[in-house]
Design a protein around this motif. Sequence first.
Motif, PDB file in Angstrom:
ATOM      1  N   LYS A  40       0.813  -1.223   0.000  1.00 53.11           N
ATOM      2  CA  LYS A  40       0.000   0.000   0.000  1.00 53.11           C
ATOM      3  C   LYS A  40       0.845   1.271   0.000  1.00 53.11           C
ATOM      4  O   LYS A  40       0.316   2.379   0.067  1.00 53.11           O
ATOM      5  N   LEU A  41       2.182   1.123  -0.067  1.00 55.09           N
ATOM      6  CA  LEU A  41       3.095   2.279  -0.128  1.00 55.09           C
ATOM      7  C   LEU A  41       2.908   3.207   1.066  1.00 55.09           C
ATOM      8  O   LEU A  41       2.856   4.437   0.936  1.00 55.09           O
ATOM      9  N   LEU A  42       2.833   2.627   2.256  1.00 58.77           N
ATOM     10  CA  LEU A  42       2.614   3.403   3.477  1.00 58.77           C
ATOM     11  C   LEU A  42       3.861   3.398   4.350  1.00 58.77           C
ATOM     12  O   LEU A  42       4.556   2.386   4.469  1.00 58.77           O
ATOM     13  N   SER A  43       4.122   4.534   4.988  1.00 60.34           N
ATOM     14  CA  SER A  43       5.208   4.613   5.963  1.00 60.34           C
ATOM     15  C   SER A  43       4.780   3.913   7.244  1.00 60.34           C
ATOM     16  O   SER A  43       3.584   3.670   7.475  1.00 60.34           O
ATOM     17  N   GLN A  44       5.747   3.599   8.099  1.00 59.67           N
ATOM     18  CA  GLN A  44       5.408   3.011   9.400  1.00 59.67           C
ATOM     19  C   GLN A  44       4.528   3.962  10.210  1.00 59.67           C
ATOM     20  O   GLN A  44       3.576   3.545  10.870  1.00 59.67           O
ATOM     21  N   GLN A  45       4.828   5.265  10.137  1.00 60.12           N
ATOM     22  CA  GLN A  45       4.061   6.256  10.900  1.00 60.12           C
ATOM     23  C   GLN A  45       2.604   6.285  10.446  1.00 60.12           C
ATOM     24  O   GLN A  45       1.695   6.279  11.269  1.00 60.12           O
ATOM     25  N   ALA A  46       2.384   6.295   9.131  1.00 64.51           N
ATOM     26  CA  ALA A  46       1.011   6.359   8.604  1.00 64.51           C
ATOM     27  C   ALA A  46       0.227   5.112   8.987  1.00 64.51           C
ATOM     28  O   ALA A  46      -0.934   5.191   9.408  1.00 64.51           O
ATOM     29  N   PHE A  47       0.849   3.950   8.842  1.00 62.16           N
ATOM     30  CA  PHE A  47       0.171   2.700   9.175  1.00 62.16           C
ATOM     31  C   PHE A  47      -0.130   2.643  10.671  1.00 62.16           C
ATOM     32  O   PHE A  47      -1.234   2.267  11.086  1.00 62.16           O
ATOM     33  N   ALA A  48       0.842   3.031  11.501  1.00 59.87           N
ATOM     34  CA  ALA A  48       0.669   2.968  12.958  1.00 59.87           C
ATOM     35  C   ALA A  48      -0.466   3.853  13.426  1.00 59.87           C
ATOM     36  O   ALA A  48      -1.264   3.462  14.306  1.00 59.87           O
ATOM     37  N   GLU A  49      -0.597   5.038  12.862  1.00 62.12           N
ATOM     38  CA  GLU A  49      -1.629   5.971  13.306  1.00 62.12           C
ATOM     39  C   GLU A  49      -3.032   5.462  13.020  1.00 62.12           C
ATOM     40  O   GLU A  49      -3.959   5.731  13.782  1.00 62.12           O
ATOM     41  N   VAL A  50      -3.185   4.731  11.930  1.00 61.52           N
ATOM     42  CA  VAL A  50      -4.510   4.189  11.604  1.00 61.52           C
ATOM     43  C   VAL A  50      -4.995   3.253  12.709  1.00 61.52           C
ATOM     44  O   VAL A  50      -6.187   3.206  13.028  1.00 61.52           O
ATOM     45  N   PHE A  51      -4.052   2.525  13.334  1.00 61.38           N
ATOM     46  CA  PHE A  51      -4.436   1.539  14.348  1.00 61.38           C
ATOM     47  C   PHE A  51      -4.038   1.967  15.760  1.00 61.38           C
ATOM     48  O   PHE A  51      -3.951   1.134  16.672  1.00 61.38           O
ATOM     49  N   ASP A  52      -3.836   3.295  15.955  1.00 59.16           N
ATOM     50  CA  ASP A  52      -3.522   3.849  17.273  1.00 59.16           C
ATOM     51  C   ASP A  52      -2.299   3.189  17.904  1.00 59.16           C
ATOM     52  O   ASP A  52      -2.277   2.874  19.105  1.00 59.16           O
ATOM     53  N   LEU A  53      -1.272   2.977  17.079  1.00 56.80           N
ATOM     54  CA  LEU A  53      -0.024   2.415  17.574  1.00 56.80           C
ATOM     55  C   LEU A  53       1.080   3.465  17.491  1.00 56.80           C
ATOM     56  O   LEU A  53       0.981   4.427  16.727  1.00 56.80           O
ATOM     57  N   LYS A  54       2.142   3.264  18.257  1.00 52.76           N
ATOM     58  CA  LYS A  54       3.329   4.096  18.117  1.00 52.76           C
ATOM     59  C   LYS A  54       4.189   3.528  16.991  1.00 52.76           C
ATOM     60  O   LYS A  54       4.220   2.313  16.770  1.00 52.76           O
ATOM     61  N   ARG A  55       4.899   4.410  16.279  1.00 56.18           N
ATOM     62  CA  ARG A  55       5.722   3.945  15.172  1.00 56.18           C
ATOM     63  C   ARG A  55       6.758   2.936  15.648  1.00 56.18           C
ATOM     64  O   ARG A  55       7.023   1.914  14.991  1.00 56.18           O
ATOM     65  N   ALA A  56       7.360   3.200  16.816  1.00 54.36           N
ATOM     66  CA  ALA A  56       8.379   2.299  17.348  1.00 54.36           C
ATOM     67  C   ALA A  56       7.791   0.927  17.667  1.00 54.36           C
ATOM     68  O   ALA A  56       8.457  -0.101  17.490  1.00 54.36           O
ATOM     69  N   THR A  57       6.552   0.907  18.137  1.00 49.70           N
ATOM     70  CA  THR A  57       5.886  -0.365  18.443  1.00 49.70           C
ATOM     71  C   THR A  57       5.681  -1.174  17.171  1.00 49.70           C
ATOM     72  O   THR A  57       5.936  -2.382  17.135  1.00 49.70           O
ATOM     73  N   LEU A  58       5.215  -0.488  16.111  1.00 55.17           N
ATOM     74  CA  LEU A  58       5.024  -1.170  14.832  1.00 55.17           C
ATOM     75  C   LEU A  58       6.358  -1.709  14.314  1.00 55.17           C
ATOM     76  O   LEU A  58       6.440  -2.831  13.804  1.00 55.17           O
ATOM     77  N   GLY A  59       7.420  -0.911  14.468  1.00 59.61           N
ATOM     78  CA  GLY A  59       8.740  -1.350  14.035  1.00 59.61           C
ATOM     79  C   GLY A  59       9.182  -2.619  14.762  1.00 59.61           C
ATOM     80  O   GLY A  59       9.776  -3.521  14.153  1.00 59.61           O
ATOM     81  N   ALA A  60       8.872  -2.678  16.061  1.00 60.06           N
ATOM     82  CA  ALA A  60       9.234  -3.872  16.844  1.00 60.06           C
ATOM     83  C   ALA A  60       8.474  -5.096  16.353  1.00 60.06           C
ATOM     84  O   ALA A  60       9.018  -6.211  16.318  1.00 60.06           O
TER      85      ALA A  60
END
Length: 249
Positions: A15-35
């Motif tokens: 979907k060509l999404l950054s970690q930040q954009a994806f994380a915000e959709v699901f109320d996550l922190k970018r660092a959490t998604l990265g982990a």
Amino acid sequence: MSFFGRNIKKIRSLKLLSQQAFAEVFDLKRATLGAYEEERSEPKIDTIIKIANYFSIPIDDLLTKELTINQLLKFNTNLTTDAGRMEVTVLTKVPIILPEYVGDYLNHHSKKNFIADLPVMSLPINNEKIFRAYTITDLEMANQDVGFYPNDVVVGELVPKSAYKKLNNRTPVFVITDTDILVRRFITTDKGFVLRADHKGIDDQIFNAKQIHELWRIRYVFYKRIPETSGEISDQINLLRMEIEKLKK
């Protein structure tokens, strides 16, 4: 370890999404998604359910097998690949100053931890700028049934001190001073910055830049009631009525 991290990373790439954009959709922190993606931690069950439901992917598939691009394309990928539409989809969380927080905000507005603990409202607005929301508590910006009334919510964009003099005169703002939060029209003069209320019974107040801790240019308003027609339009309507009466005579 499950295949959850690999699969969501593949969805992001698709979907060509950054970690930040994806994380915000699901109320996550970018660092959490990265982990998750780096398989350094596993998500909570409610996060798994939320993402699986969003894309209509069976939870078992999301966790126990590495999904191929072809398989993902068959699922309902609601996240858009269109950048323009994505900006609307991802909501910006705007801290809101409720009446009961005014005193604390005056004392702690510069502390990041305090701001992070304020309640928020999520809005589809530019997330690269700093916004703050404030709940109106008085009638100082009301005049002849128009303007701001108690429980209306104004959303302001932070104005740096270097840009104060660039604001157009009578721009609606809310200002943080030592002792109060004032919603006013902002006017630049030789004597300083004038804060003027729309209510005729309220005196002007003059401040210099050092006395203003924060200045928020009002960009959006959420009215508790349907606003009345503005005074200017009402005057035009009255003039038209008078002309019609003259024509009738």
